[in-house]
Design an enzyme around this catalytic site. Structure first.
Site, PDB file in Angstrom:
ATOM      1  N   GLN A  39      25.804  11.493  18.856  1.00 42.24           N
ATOM      2  CA  GLN A  39      24.700  11.339  19.814  1.00 42.24           C
ATOM      3  C   GLN A  39      25.190  11.595  21.236  1.00 42.24           C
ATOM      4  OE1 GLN A  39      22.880   7.416  19.814  1.00 42.24           O
ATOM      5  NE2 GLN A  39      21.079   8.126  20.945  1.00 42.24           N
ATOM      6  N   HIS A  49      15.705   9.831  19.240  1.00 41.44           N
ATOM      7  CA  HIS A  49      14.987  11.097  19.039  1.00 41.44           C
ATOM      8  C   HIS A  49      15.374  11.706  17.708  1.00 41.44           C
ATOM      9  CE1 HIS A  49      18.766  11.952  21.129  1.00 41.44           C
ATOM     10  NE2 HIS A  49      18.805  13.078  20.424  1.00 41.44           N
ATOM     11  N   PHE A  50      14.446  12.499  17.197  1.00 39.76           N
ATOM     12  CA  PHE A  50      14.651  13.219  15.939  1.00 39.76           C
ATOM     13  C   PHE A  50      14.626  14.709  16.256  1.00 39.76           C
ATOM     14  CE2 PHE A  50      13.055   9.107  14.869  1.00 39.76           C
ATOM     15  CZ  PHE A  50      13.718   8.762  13.703  1.00 39.76           C
ATOM     16  N   HIS A  51      15.632  15.436  15.784  1.00 38.50           N
ATOM     17  CA  HIS A  51      15.677  16.884  15.937  1.00 38.50           C
ATOM     18  C   HIS A  51      14.888  17.517  14.787  1.00 38.50           C
ATOM     19  CE1 HIS A  51      19.262  16.939  18.721  1.00 38.50           C
ATOM     20  NE2 HIS A  51      19.437  15.750  18.170  1.00 38.50           N
ATOM     21  N   ASP A  68      13.970  21.365  22.688  1.00 41.15           N
ATOM     22  CA  ASP A  68      15.366  21.117  23.057  1.00 41.15           C
ATOM     23  C   ASP A  68      15.833  22.270  23.950  1.00 41.15           C
ATOM     24  OD1 ASP A  68      18.306  20.990  22.927  1.00 41.15           O
ATOM     25  OD2 ASP A  68      17.989  19.514  21.360  1.00 41.15           O
TER      26      ASP A  68
HETATM   27  P1  5GP Z   1      21.733  14.116  20.586  1.00 44.09           P
HETATM   28  O1  5GP Z   1      23.127  14.651  20.658  1.00 44.09           O
HETATM   29  O2  5GP Z   1      21.617  12.914  21.470  1.00 44.09           O
HETATM   30  O3  5GP Z   1      21.231  13.879  19.187  1.00 44.09           O
HETATM   31  O4  5GP Z   1      20.799  15.259  21.117  1.00 44.09           O
HETATM   32  C1  5GP Z   1      20.435  15.416  22.429  1.00 44.09           C
HETATM   33  C2  5GP Z   1      19.753  16.753  22.504  1.00 44.09           C
HETATM   34  O5  5GP Z   1      19.129  16.839  23.751  1.00 44.09           O
HETATM   35  C3  5GP Z   1      20.702  17.954  22.388  1.00 44.09           C
HETATM   36  O6  5GP Z   1      20.297  18.779  21.317  1.00 44.09           O
HETATM   37  C4  5GP Z   1      20.559  18.661  23.742  1.00 44.09           C
HETATM   38  O7  5GP Z   1      20.549  20.052  23.610  1.00 44.09           O
HETATM   39  C5  5GP Z   1      19.241  18.136  24.247  1.00 44.09           C
HETATM   40  N1  5GP Z   1      19.143  17.993  25.682  1.00 44.09           N
HETATM   41  C6  5GP Z   1      20.097  17.575  26.554  1.00 44.09           C
HETATM   42  N2  5GP Z   1      19.608  17.525  27.807  1.00 44.09           N
HETATM   43  C7  5GP Z   1      18.324  17.909  27.729  1.00 44.09           C
HETATM   44  C8  5GP Z   1      17.282  18.050  28.709  1.00 44.09           C
HETATM   45  O8  5GP Z   1      17.459  17.826  29.901  1.00 44.09           O
HETATM   46  N3  5GP Z   1      16.068  18.460  28.255  1.00 44.09           N
HETATM   47  C9  5GP Z   1      15.832  18.739  26.930  1.00 44.09           C
HETATM   48  N4  5GP Z   1      14.603  19.142  26.607  1.00 44.09           N
HETATM   49  N5  5GP Z   1      16.783  18.616  25.992  1.00 44.09           N
HETATM   50  C10 5GP Z   1      18.016  18.207  26.387  1.00 44.09           C
END
Ligand code: 5GP
Length: 140
Positions: free
Chosen positions: A96, A102-104, A33
């Site tokens: 989100q 995706h899974f963190h 991330d």
């Molecule tokens: P969500 O909020 O959808 O669960 O998490 C999206 C995650 O993607 C966030 O933790 C954010 O930091 C990460 N993220 C956003 N843009 C990018 C990117 O361009 N590359 C990577 N590797 N991670 C990203």
């Protein structure tokens, strides 16, 4: 809402934008991330298109969870973590921000709160070093 392939993870999956990749097979990819909430914060994605858990094929979920487990076990070792948090958000109201499932996998340390979600960009060399550590622990 339907899946939009122009989301940022769709672009990473197609190789249109770079990532610090840890692992890839026919069904899944793991990368760091860019705005980690804790050092070593990684993301595990099925390649199959779905916005999130709510519209995912159960067969895809059945394949991805064992990989989430492997990455969690490897991350605990690689980053000498006391624990691991797994997070998965669904739709904007659910937190989100990127609309490809995706899974963190987030290393945790006793008494240390998480940094804010998707807020501070990490330096490339730090992400690259953490990807290598996680890769080594995964045996990937
Ligand atoms: P969500 O909020 O959808 O669960 O998490 C999206 C995650 O993607 C966030 O933790 C954010 O930091 C990460 N993220 C956003 N843009 C990018 C990117 O361009 N590359 C990577 N590797 N991670 C990203």
């Amino acid at each position: 809402m339907s899946y939009d392939p122009n989301n940022i993870f769709g672009k990473i999956l197609r190789g249109e934008i770079p990532c610090h990749k840890v692992y890839e097979d026919a069904d899944a990819i793991v990368f760091m991330d860019v705005m980690p909430q804790s050092p070593g914060h990684a993301l595990v994605l099925p390649k199959a298109p779905s916005r999130n858990l709510l519209d995912a094929d159960p067969a895809v979920l059945a394949k991805i969870i064992p990989l989430v487990q492997k990455v969690a076990v490897a991350a605990k070792t690689a980053f000498a973590a006391d624990g691991i948090s797994i997070a998965q958000f669904n739709e904007p109201a659910g937190g989100q921000t990127v609309f490809h499932l995706h899974f963190h996998v987030i290393p945790r340390y006793e008494g240390q709160p998480l940094k804010t979600h998707a807020r501070n960009m990490e330096e490339g060399p730090v992400l690259a070093a953490n990807a290598e550590k996680l890769k080594a622990a995964l045996g990937a």
